[in-house]
Design an enzyme around this catalytic site. Structure first.
Site, PDB file in Angstrom:
ATOM      1  N   ASP A 128      -3.430  -9.558   7.814  1.00  0.00           N
ATOM      2  CA  ASP A 128      -2.225  -9.488   8.625  1.00  0.00           C
ATOM      3  C   ASP A 128      -2.137  -8.163   9.377  1.00  0.00           C
ATOM      4  O   ASP A 128      -1.419  -8.051  10.374  1.00  0.00           O
ATOM      5  CB  ASP A 128      -0.971  -9.713   7.770  1.00  0.00           C
ATOM      6  CG  ASP A 128      -0.854  -8.750   6.606  1.00  0.00           C
ATOM      7  OD1 ASP A 128      -1.878  -8.197   6.171  1.00  0.00           O
ATOM      8  OD2 ASP A 128       0.268  -8.552   6.102  1.00  0.00           O
ATOM      9  N   CYS A 179       0.815  -1.191   0.000  1.00  0.00           N
ATOM     10  CA  CYS A 179       0.000   0.000   0.000  1.00  0.00           C
ATOM     11  C   CYS A 179       0.859   1.256   0.000  1.00  0.00           C
ATOM     12  O   CYS A 179       2.087   1.190  -0.080  1.00  0.00           O
ATOM     13  CB  CYS A 179      -0.902   0.016   1.242  1.00  0.00           C
ATOM     14  SG  CYS A 179      -1.911  -1.477   1.426  1.00  0.00           S
TER      15      CYS A 179
END
Length: 619
Positions: free
Chosen positions: A105, A2
């Site tokens: 996660d 990201c």
């Protein structure tokens, strides 16, 4: 995978909330390529902390995995990366009493932070850069993975705001100036390298810092303007550790560790592919991935028909043997005209050669094929001593130790395999007097920087780096491997891979950079890495039965190296070089006498490349 950004402001209130929220949005949208699957924002109730996030959904692609993510009514995170052992950690944390509401996660990181505090990073196997805001302690926590696979930059604004982001262009969007560090410019024009090894938080730009690999930093929201955050190193390679394993035992252990690393890096809720150069490193990953998953990954490559260093033959051999569907591009000089400036926009800092542009195009090929995750073999050469210069350091170690039989045997074997032996008296003296050799190399680099005929003498005099120039003290092969992994070669390669992959919205995973694996290989004797005239000997022996002998015991080391010299002789490229020289001369970097057409294409293509690179960078 990201893009993240954030601001810690010194004051709060309605006016500031509106201003900072707008600014964070501007920052995040400047790095929108890092996360094509979503965008979200958050600010603290006191109007002093602002987070933004662009999402590339790989694990738990549902809306539940959206960030910024909150935990326990206290912690908020923005995160870039992958935690490969998140399944094992989640089980461990469940036993400790934690409940989970997503399959991501990201939530595991938050629970681990709540459970283990700042030391949580010591339990993570992954690539990551994240920011956690502790609303109770009013404290910011920034962390970066052990090798620096994921970037994390920070700066103080003129208004006293602490700003961080995944890329520098987000800081520039927030008003941080893009001013090149002149000493870094001189280092790059002379050597093609960026970054002074002993300044691990510095960047190519003034007033922009980075969280160093293997570090985390903390900062209170009430900290004084421009105050230095508290920085801690949580991990380092122990280059002195020694294993007493036999070669056979080491092969079993290496197979176990590397297989586990590949297995965990295959975890994905989206398609996974492989970057395949035809060399030992990427071919080994292709073979292991097939053994583990039972199927062959789609692979992506570059070829250069007619070029002496073209690896198409090896790529095709691996593809046939493993049944891999290979996608290949055959780039020519036109990519310099078509893609160079766009690639440099994403890179933000200098790149050493056109091979970086080829990598950019290979990753684009994968993205166009619908692949969102790629395995790549980066890190193996620095870990297993794959580059030719390591042979000299290895032979110096055997000489220093008095292993005469091994020294002369290996020297002869490397010669048989095509190594050009340039060993002379200086190498033997360097083995005996390493401190003298270190000082000599530092002097040589300073001389290289100071003797640049194209550089404006006034610029050179004003910004010549002195104390910053550093070469390691090398008494063993591990010394130079550690230097290249921690301070020199690998950090640049990791930056290239991150920017090139994220430019196309894909994630690159590097199985060779697994902490336990790296530490294990460092503990092995040098003769396990270079042996019988081969580099990467222990890796070749370990995966030998998974690949054709032609691949396992090949003697070349190339990896997407293009015919850059001939490309740069093309008239369209020469015109760009002339323009670059003119621009750098107008800035006072090059002398006016360097700004002539006759200086271009006279065998000085490396300098021409560096000038062209500098001319298109901000600042």
């Amino acid at each position: 995978m990201c893009g993240i950004a954030g601001i810690i402001a010194q004051t709060g209130g309605n006016v500031e909330v509106h201003t900072e929220s707008t600014l964070v949005r501007k920052m995040i949208r400047s790095i929108g390529h890092r996360g094509p699957d979503g965008e979200a924002y958050w600010n603290s109730t006191d109007g002093r902390t602002f987070f933004g996030h662009r999402r590339l959904a790989i694990i738990d692609t549902s809306p539940a995995g959206t960030q910024p993510m909150h935990f326990a009514g206290r912690f908020t995170i923005v995160y870039n990366g992958e935690l490969y052992n998140f399944i094992e950690l989640r089980s461990e944390l469940r036993e400790a009493g934690y409940d989970f509401h997503t399959q991501s996660d990201t939530e595991v990181i938050l629970a681990a932070f709540d459970c283990y505090g700042e030391a949580c990073v010591e339990r993570f196997d992954g690539m990551f850069a994240f920011a956690i805001w502790d609303d109770q302690a009013k404290r910011l926590y920034l962390a970066r993975d052990r090798f620096g696979e994921k970037p994390l930059y920070f700066a103080w604004s003129a208004e006293g705001k602490f700003i961080f982001a995944s890329e520098m262009k987000a800081l520039w969007a927030a008003g941080i100036p893009a001013e090149m560090d002149e000493s870094q410019v001189l280092l790059f024009t002379a050597t093609g390298n960026t970054g002074f090894p002993l300044q691990n938080s510095s960047t190519f730009y003034k007033d922009i810092r980075q969280v160093p690999a293997g570090h985390y930093l903390t900062m209170q929201s009430t900290v004084e303007e421009n105050a230095e955050p508290e920085m801690y190193r949580y991990w380092d390679i122990d280059k002195t550790a020694t294993s007493r394993m036999t070669p056979e035992e080491a092969m079993v252990k290496l197979d176990e560790l590397l297989s586990r690393s590949v297995r965990q890096r295959l975890r994905s809720d989206v398609p996974v592919g492989l970057s395949l150069s035809g060399g030992v490193d990427s071919s080994s990953l292709a073979a292991l991935a097939k053994r583990i998953s039972g199927t062959s990954l789609e692979s992506f490559s570059a070829g250069f028909p007619g070029f002496e260093k073209d690896e198409t033959e090896f790529i095709d051999e691996v593809s046939r043997y493993l049944g891999t569907a290979n996608h290949r591009i055959n780039p020519d000089h036109s990519i310099l005209a078509d893609d160079f400036e766009r690639m440099m926009y994403h890179q933000e800092q200098p790149v050493g050669s056109a091979s970086v542009l080829v990598q950019y195009k290979v990753y684009q090929l994968a993205a166009n094929a619908g692949i969102k995750v790629l395995l790549d073999g980066q890190g193996a050469d620095e870990l297993f001593a794959g580059y030719q210069p390591y042979i000299h350091w290895f032979l110096q170690e055997t000489w220093r130790k008095g292993d005469w039989t091994q020294h002369y045997y290996e020297k002869a074997e490397f010669r048989k395999n095509g190594w050009k032996d340039t060993t002379g008296l200086k190498n033997y003296l360097a083995a005996i007097f390493p401190h003298v050799a270190q000082e000599s190399l530092i002097r040589r680099q300073k001389k290289l920087i100071s003797n640049q005929p194209d550089i404006n003498p006034e610029y050179l005099k004003a910004y010549m780096p002195e104390a910053e120039v550093y070469k390691p003290l090398v008494t063993s092969l591990n010394d130079i491997l550690y230097f290249d992994i921690s301070m020199a070669r690998l950090p640049e390669l990791l930056r290239y891979a991150d920017r090139n992959s994220m430019a196309h919205g894909i994630e690159v995973r590097l199985p060779y950079l697994q902490a336990e694996l790296v530490q294990f290989v460092f503990s092995l004797p040098a003769a396990f890495k270079l042996n019988e005239g081969y580099t990467k000997w222990i890796l070749r022996k370990t995966i030998g039965n998974l690949l054709p002998e032609k691949i396992t015991w090949q003697k070349r080391k190339i990896a997407f190296e293009p015919p850059q010299r001939s490309w740069m002789d093309h008239p369209s490229v020469k015109a760009q070089i002339i323009s670059a020289r003119e621009k750098l001369a107008s800035k006072g970097i090059l002398s006016r006498k360097a700004n002539v057409k006759t200086n271009t294409g006279n065998g000085n293509w490396e300098s021409d490349w560096r000038y062209w690179v500098l001319s298109v960078l901000p600042g």
